[in-house]
Write a protein that holds these residues in place. Structure first.
Motif, PDB file in Angstrom:
ATOM      1  N   ILE A  95       0.834  -1.207   0.000  1.00  0.00           N
ATOM      2  CA  ILE A  95       0.000   0.000   0.000  1.00  0.00           C
ATOM      3  C   ILE A  95       0.869   1.259   0.000  1.00  0.00           C
ATOM      4  CG2 ILE A  95      -1.976   1.144   1.060  1.00  0.00           C
ATOM      5  CD1 ILE A  95      -2.753  -1.442   2.365  1.00  0.00           C
ATOM      6  N   CYS A  96       1.579   1.446  -1.103  1.00  0.00           N
ATOM      7  CA  CYS A  96       2.452   2.605  -1.276  1.00  0.00           C
ATOM      8  C   CYS A  96       2.336   3.060  -2.721  1.00  0.00           C
ATOM      9  CB  CYS A  96       3.902   2.225  -0.943  1.00  0.00           C
ATOM     10  SG  CYS A  96       5.104   3.560  -1.170  1.00  0.00           S
ATOM     11  N   PRO A  97       2.223   4.367  -3.001  1.00  0.00           N
ATOM     12  CA  PRO A  97       2.118   4.844  -4.385  1.00  0.00           C
ATOM     13  C   PRO A  97       3.247   4.309  -5.262  1.00  0.00           C
ATOM     14  CG  PRO A  97       1.683   6.635  -2.866  1.00  0.00           C
ATOM     15  CD  PRO A  97       2.150   5.477  -2.040  1.00  0.00           C
ATOM     16  N   LEU A  98       2.904   3.925  -6.495  1.00  0.00           N
ATOM     17  CA  LEU A  98       3.863   3.300  -7.401  1.00  0.00           C
ATOM     18  C   LEU A  98       5.094   4.170  -7.635  1.00  0.00           C
ATOM     19  CD1 LEU A  98       4.625   1.022  -9.335  1.00  0.00           C
ATOM     20  CD2 LEU A  98       3.204   2.110 -11.080  1.00  0.00           C
ATOM     21  N   GLY A  99       4.893   5.460  -7.836  1.00  0.00           N
ATOM     22  CA  GLY A  99       6.037   6.348  -8.076  1.00  0.00           C
ATOM     23  C   GLY A  99       6.988   6.407  -6.900  1.00  0.00           C
ATOM     24  N   MET A 100       6.446   6.331  -5.680  1.00  0.00           N
ATOM     25  CA  MET A 100       7.292   6.346  -4.489  1.00  0.00           C
ATOM     26  C   MET A 100       8.077   5.045  -4.358  1.00  0.00           C
ATOM     27  SD  MET A 100       6.562   9.349  -3.365  1.00  0.00           S
ATOM     28  CE  MET A 100       7.102   9.476  -1.671  1.00  0.00           C
ATOM     29  N   VAL A 101       7.465   3.923  -4.786  1.00  0.00           N
ATOM     30  CA  VAL A 101       8.171   2.642  -4.771  1.00  0.00           C
ATOM     31  C   VAL A 101       9.381   2.709  -5.707  1.00  0.00           C
ATOM     32  CG1 VAL A 101       8.007   0.207  -5.418  1.00  0.00           C
ATOM     33  CG2 VAL A 101       6.158   1.282  -4.142  1.00  0.00           C
ATOM     34  N   ILE A 102       9.153   3.192  -6.934  1.00  0.00           N
ATOM     35  CA  ILE A 102      10.241   3.268  -7.914  1.00  0.00           C
ATOM     36  C   ILE A 102      11.328   4.225  -7.439  1.00  0.00           C
ATOM     37  CG2 ILE A 102      10.825   3.856 -10.302  1.00  0.00           C
ATOM     38  CD1 ILE A 102       7.950   3.094 -11.068  1.00  0.00           C
ATOM     39  N   GLN A 103      10.920   5.350  -6.884  1.00  0.00           N
ATOM     40  CA  GLN A 103      11.887   6.328  -6.394  1.00  0.00           C
ATOM     41  C   GLN A 103      12.776   5.731  -5.312  1.00  0.00           C
ATOM     42  OE1 GLN A 103      10.220   9.682  -4.288  1.00  0.00           O
ATOM     43  NE2 GLN A 103      11.918  11.007  -4.852  1.00  0.00           N
ATOM     44  N   SER A 104      12.203   4.919  -4.423  1.00  0.00           N
ATOM     45  CA  SER A 104      12.998   4.321  -3.344  1.00  0.00           C
ATOM     46  C   SER A 104      13.941   3.246  -3.870  1.00  0.00           C
ATOM     47  CB  SER A 104      12.081   3.718  -2.277  1.00  0.00           C
ATOM     48  OG  SER A 104      11.443   2.550  -2.758  1.00  0.00           O
ATOM     49  N   ALA A 105      13.575   2.603  -4.983  1.00  0.00           N
ATOM     50  CA  ALA A 105      14.398   1.525  -5.526  1.00  0.00           C
ATOM     51  C   ALA A 105      15.599   2.052  -6.293  1.00  0.00           C
ATOM     52  CB  ALA A 105      13.554   0.635  -6.437  1.00  0.00           C
ATOM     53  N   LEU A 106      15.436   3.182  -6.972  1.00  0.00           N
ATOM     54  CA  LEU A 106      16.510   3.724  -7.803  1.00  0.00           C
ATOM     55  C   LEU A 106      17.597   4.369  -6.946  1.00  0.00           C
ATOM     56  CD1 LEU A 106      14.481   5.394 -10.690  1.00  0.00           C
ATOM     57  CD2 LEU A 106      15.644   3.203 -10.714  1.00  0.00           C
ATOM     58  N   PRO A 107      18.817   4.493  -7.481  1.00  0.00           N
ATOM     59  CA  PRO A 107      19.885   5.179  -6.736  1.00  0.00           C
ATOM     60  C   PRO A 107      19.472   6.597  -6.376  1.00  0.00           C
ATOM     61  CG  PRO A 107      20.762   4.093  -8.685  1.00  0.00           C
ATOM     62  CD  PRO A 107      19.273   3.994  -8.789  1.00  0.00           C
ATOM     63  N   GLY A 108      19.842   7.048  -5.191  1.00  0.00           N
ATOM     64  CA  GLY A 108      19.504   8.397  -4.757  1.00  0.00           C
ATOM     65  C   GLY A 108      20.163   9.452  -5.627  1.00  0.00           C
ATOM     66  N   GLY A 109      19.574  10.663  -5.626  1.00  0.00           N
ATOM     67  CA  GLY A 109      20.176  11.771  -6.364  1.00  0.00           C
ATOM     68  C   GLY A 109      19.725  11.879  -7.794  1.00  0.00           C
ATOM     69  N   LEU A 110      18.857  10.944  -8.259  1.00  0.00           N
ATOM     70  CA  LEU A 110      18.429  10.986  -9.661  1.00  0.00           C
ATOM     71  C   LEU A 110      17.242  11.914  -9.880  1.00  0.00           C
ATOM     72  CD1 LEU A 110      18.656   7.267 -10.826  1.00  0.00           C
ATOM     73  CD2 LEU A 110      19.961   9.189 -11.700  1.00  0.00           C
ATOM     74  N   ASN A 111      16.512  12.187  -8.849  1.00  0.00           N
ATOM     75  CA  ASN A 111      15.251  12.895  -9.020  1.00  0.00           C
ATOM     76  C   ASN A 111      15.408  14.402  -8.904  1.00  0.00           C
ATOM     77  OD1 ASN A 111      13.700  10.429  -9.173  1.00  0.00           O
ATOM     78  ND2 ASN A 111      14.182  10.204  -7.004  1.00  0.00           N
ATOM     79  N   ALA A 112      14.739  15.101  -9.788  1.00  0.00           N
ATOM     80  CA  ALA A 112      14.712  16.565  -9.708  1.00  0.00           C
ATOM     81  C   ALA A 112      13.784  16.958  -8.562  1.00  0.00           C
ATOM     82  CB  ALA A 112      14.218  17.153 -11.023  1.00  0.00           C
ATOM     83  N   HIS A 113      14.198  17.904  -7.758  1.00  0.00           N
ATOM     84  CA  HIS A 113      13.415  18.333  -6.606  1.00  0.00           C
ATOM     85  C   HIS A 113      13.120  19.833  -6.715  1.00  0.00           C
ATOM     86  CE1 HIS A 113      14.083  14.560  -4.447  1.00  0.00           C
ATOM     87  NE2 HIS A 113      15.312  14.605  -4.924  1.00  0.00           N
ATOM     88  N   GLN A 114      12.023  20.213  -6.102  1.00  0.00           N
ATOM     89  CA  GLN A 114      11.683  21.622  -6.077  1.00  0.00           C
ATOM     90  C   GLN A 114      12.028  22.215  -4.717  1.00  0.00           C
ATOM     91  OE1 GLN A 114       7.512  21.837  -7.296  1.00  0.00           O
ATOM     92  NE2 GLN A 114       8.182  22.488  -9.313  1.00  0.00           N
ATOM     93  N   PHE A 115      12.388  23.484  -4.740  1.00  0.00           N
ATOM     94  CA  PHE A 115      12.631  24.189  -3.490  1.00  0.00           C
ATOM     95  C   PHE A 115      12.152  25.626  -3.644  1.00  0.00           C
ATOM     96  CE2 PHE A 115      16.418  24.824  -6.053  1.00  0.00           C
ATOM     97  CZ  PHE A 115      16.738  26.159  -5.866  1.00  0.00           C
ATOM     98  N   LYS A 116      12.034  26.313  -2.525  1.00  0.00           N
ATOM     99  CA  LYS A 116      11.518  27.684  -2.526  1.00  0.00           C
ATOM    100  C   LYS A 116      12.650  28.684  -2.370  1.00  0.00           C
ATOM    101  CE  LYS A 116       6.953  26.415  -0.817  1.00  0.00           C
ATOM    102  NZ  LYS A 116       5.947  26.543   0.259  1.00  0.00           N
ATOM    103  N   SER A 117      12.606  29.711  -3.210  1.00  0.00           N
ATOM    104  CA  SER A 117      13.567  30.813  -3.107  1.00  0.00           C
ATOM    105  C   SER A 117      12.775  32.109  -2.971  1.00  0.00           C
ATOM    106  CB  SER A 117      14.476  30.861  -4.337  1.00  0.00           C
ATOM    107  OG  SER A 117      13.725  31.186  -5.499  1.00  0.00           O
ATOM    108  N   GLY A 118      13.447  33.175  -2.581  1.00  0.00           N
ATOM    109  CA  GLY A 118      12.777  34.450  -2.372  1.00  0.00           C
ATOM    110  C   GLY A 118      13.300  35.542  -3.287  1.00  0.00           C
TER     111      GLY A 118
END
Length: 820
Positions: A95-118
């Motif tokens: 019972i975990c979203p499919l995209g989160m499963v794939i993200q956890s399986a792949l090597p870290g650092g591959l995913n683009a992330h969003q952040f807030k700037s001012g």
């Protein structure tokens, strides 16, 4: 005229969103679309990373409005269609979203992330020089003005206050992926003719080392710029000089992060002739692989029976059939030990994959697997997701080990998931253990697994003699005091073992110097402000630490409760045991093997190599030392406190105690000399300890099976734990009680199925506060796994409107192993 239709794909989103989302593929990027590639897609008002999991979503009518894929982030797929099916199974069962499963399986650092700037506004610029701001607010405005586009530091609410006043605007920025191929700048001659530059006339070599510099660049690929600069102090200058002259050139080249290919830290033993029992087990595995069908074997071999040699031969057979293999081991430290044997025999087509590697190292190993350059993957539980397209064999060593259960989402059990993947890919699955889990052994009785046994050690070496020391009697007779961890029996045995030139292992499943830091006046201990736990005292680091949230402070002499002067450490851990050994056997060489001593990269390798080379006499450790290490010179094992694991609020406490004692005892006597094991306990009559002493798995299993069948615990029932976490204790409790009420309403409407599910709770979790969050939980029991999953889906739907905006999160753990 036929209606024009568009190509669409199915995308799993890297966000807590259920399901697969359909996107349209623009004509310009359509040829690059493939399953396993990352894409950038719009979700609501932002762009997120997703994974293509289906390229046959059907052609959608132009009347149906779909959003377009914005970009494709990979040249080659990160995984193939065979893994998509496995990812979906993990997603549905746990019972975990499919995209989160794939993200956890792949090597870290591959995913683009969003952040807030001012971005500071005109009003904000004027406000800096006004008197309407606090000093903190003025500092924040100055920081934003001087750091455009950078991530806003936490806590963000300070910046929201500035935005509400119109002093700044907050924007979402896209952070690029952190991982990819590692590239170095290399320097080489532009062509072969220039390599004769030293022989050309009229060339002025002004620097004293210039000739040596040019001569060093003889290799066709040249040398890394960083190496040239290390060797020649003026290397940078000389490179630029000859690049401008057109003699040299600089270029980028991919290099490995993992060091020399095929480097073996701890060499494995030479191949040996298999015994009759080993041959029989191997023959059954080979027949399964030859048929190319799914089989699950439980290999029950006592410690020292030669399971690893069987693994090697089974893997070799899989490779001879042009199939690939995965070997799972329970500890990261054990991958280093296991790698020595397999890499020394199989060469460089062996990959190591676990969370102890850096993001870049994991990325390199992963991409080698996707390119088909790897035949065998060795690793901890995450190695189960290795992108192998010709998988023929999965081995789960020490299958009973609780570390195969992941404690964060997705909360999968690698042993059970290995069986599921093997079934999907028609692979043979081997579950190996010296002390099989009750669940796996029960599956052999039901005919789901085939049992293979190896009841004797190699060369018919005897199992170690186990002696129980009743610590109650030791203290009552005054043979030792409460401050000492070692009984006279164990201390004398250690001294005698050292005199014979042999090695010893001491097991204590608690790290640190003292469990608590106590006030002798009022009895209060120093607690973690974030967790419902006392802080552990670490002497070497001179600090009090929480082993859950990593909160650390320096120890104070004054009691925070009553102001009494004179706080004292109380209790024990591996660090204190190490000190007691150093005082009692000062001539022995002692090393500690726990999470504290192996934090730095390379420390695990260093300690294991030293012990393997007989440079350490006594190895003190936590559960890390109980695994499948083979040190022939170890003839004594001591279990300092066998009772620690019995106190856990878990129905598996007896099983874990039996397995830990049996496994650590199995480290003794694996060479020519017989081993001895000494177990210190305050509960000598406990059935788990008695069974371990007598090497009696059958008796232990019969007792456990009877108890679990009566209480409907696994394997005679299915469990799920629903945990609630919140910032406010009473609100968290109220949220849990509301969900429990909804559960009863749902079950009341299921006259038949409702009776198969039992709801226990809500109750405060044993660790009532963890990392600043208050915790409550509900335990569910069911006779039927499908009914339980259907019920949990209904509970999820019902909980969404109840918990929305409450600040309370709900987590579902299927087949829980830690219910703290």
């Amino acid at each position: 005229m036929a209606e024009e239709r568009r190509r669409t794909v199915g995308v799993a989103i890297c966000a807590p969103l259920e399901g697969i989302f359909t996107y349209s593929v623009p004509d310009g990027i359509s040829p690059d679309v493939a399953i396993g590639k990352r894409v950038l897609v719009p979700v609501r008002n932002r762009e997120v990373t997703g994974y293509i999991v289906d390229t046959d979503q059907g052609n959608t009518s132009p009347d149906y409005v779909l959003k377009n894929i914005r970009d494709i982030l990979d040249q080659t797929p990160l995984f193939g269609p065979n893994l998509v099916q496995f990812f979906k199974w993990i997603s549905e069962y746990y019972i975990c979203p499919l995209g989160m499963v794939i993200q956890s399986a792949l090597p870290g650092g591959l995913n683009a992330h969003q952040f807030k700037s001012g971005v500071i506004t005109e009003k904000g610029i004027e406000a800096i020089d006004s008197y309407g701001l606090t000093p903190d607010q003025r500092n924040l405005l100055v920081w934003i003005r001087e750091n455009p586009g950078k991530r806003l530091p936490s806590p963000l609410y300070r910046f929201y206050q500035l935005e509400n006043r119109g002093l700044i605007t907050i924007e979402l920025q896209q952070q690029k992926e952190r991982t990819g191929p590692l590239k170095w700048t290399y320097v080489r001659y532009r062509d072969d003719k220039n390599s004769d530059i030293l022989n050309a006339r009229g060339i002025s070599l002004k620097a004293d080392n210039e000739a040596a510099f040019l001569e060093s660049l003889t290799a066709e690929e040249g040398l890394p710029l960083r190496r040239l600069c290390e060797r020649f102090s003026n290397g940078g200058y000389l490179v630029e000089k000859w690049v401008k002259k057109g003699v040299l050139e600089k270029y980028q080249k991919e290099v490995s992060r993992l060091g020399p290919s095929g480097e073996v830290i701890i060499p494995g033993p030479a191949p040996c002739i298999l015994s009759g029992q080993q041959e029989n087990c191997l023959s059954a595995m080979k027949k399964g692989m030859d048929k190319g069908k799914f089989f699950t074997f439980l290999l029950y071999g006592v410690t020292g029976s030669g399971k690893t040699e069987v693994y090697y031969n089974a893997i070799s057979h899989a490779l001879s059939l042009n199939r690939q293999a995965i070997l799972l081991v329970p500890e990261i430290a054990l991958t280093i030990f296991t790698e020595g044997m397999f890499r020394s025999r199989l060469g460089n087509r062996v990959a190591i994959f676990h969370s102890g590697l850096s993001d870049g190292e994991r990325y390199e190993q992963w991409m080698m697997m996707t390119r088909g350059e790897i035949d065998l993957v060795i690793g901890a539980r995450s190695a189960l997701f290795a992108p192998l397209n010709r998988l023929g064999l999965i081995i789960v060593d020490e299958e009973y080990d609780s570390s195969y259960k992941q404690d964060e989402s997705p909360r999968y059990q690698a042993r059970d998931a290995a069986v599921a993947r093997g079934k999907m890919e028609n692979a043979v699955v081997v579950l190996g253990a010296g002390t099989p889990s009750v669940q796996s052994y029960h599956n052999t009785e039901k005919g789901q697994y085939r049992l293979l046994t190896m009841p004797e050690r190699v060369e018919q070496r005897p199992l170690p003699e186990i002696r129980i020391v009743d610590m109650k009697s030791v203290l009552e007779m005054g043979l030792s005091d409460k401050k000492r961890l070692l009984s006279p029996v164990l201390k004398n045995a250690l001294a005698a073992n050292y005199e014979r030139g042999k090695q010893a292992i001491l097991f204590l499943n608690r790290r640190g110097f003292s469990k608590i830091y106590l006030c002798p006046a009022c009895g209060e201990s120093v607690k973690c402000p974030n967790c419902d736990l006392t802080l552990t005292y670490h002497l070497h680091a001179r600090e009090l630490a929480c082993h859950y949230c990593e909160y650390r402070i320096a120890p104070q002499n004054r009691c925070p409760s009553c102001s009494h002067e004179g706080m004292i450490p109380y209790g024990f851990g591996t660090e204190k045991l190490e000190h007691e050994l150093a005082d009692g056997i000062p001539y022995a060489r002692i090393a500690r093997f726990d999470r504290d001593s192996t934090r730095k990269k390379g420390q695990i390798d260093k300690i294991l190599k030293s012990f393997s080379n007989n440079e350490v006499d006594i190895l003190v450790g936590t559960q890390m030392v109980t695994k499948g290490y083979d040190f022939p010179n170890v003839t004594l094992v001591g279990v300092v406190s066998a009772d620690l694991s019995l106190g856990f609020p878990d129905f598996r406490a007896g099983e874990r105690t039996f397995q830990i004692i049996s496994q650590v005892a199995g480290r003794a006597g694996r060479g020519v000399d017989k081993g001895q094991v000494i177990i210190q306990t305050f509960n000598p009559g406990h059935y788990a300890i008695e069974a371990a002493k007598n090497h009696d798995y059958a008796g232990f299993y019969a007792r456990e099976k009877q108890m679990r069948e009566m209480l409907k615990y696994p394997p005679f029932g299915y469990l799920a734990c629903i945990r609630f976490s919140g910032n406010v204790k009473n609100d968290t409790k109220d949220g849990a009680e509301k969900i429990a009420h909804e559960m009863k309403v749902i079950l009341a409407n299921w006259p038949r199925e409702g009776k198969t599910i039992q709801v226990l709770g809500p109750a405060e979790a044993p660790l009532a506060k963890l990392r600043g969050k208050y915790r409550w939980q509900i335990l569910l029991k069911s006779k039927n796994s499908n009914v339980l999953h259907y019920f949990l889906e209904r509970v999820k739907d019902a909980s969404t409107p109840i918990l929305k905006g409450s600040g309370i999160s709900m987590m579902i753990d299927i087949d829980p192993y830690q219910m703290l």
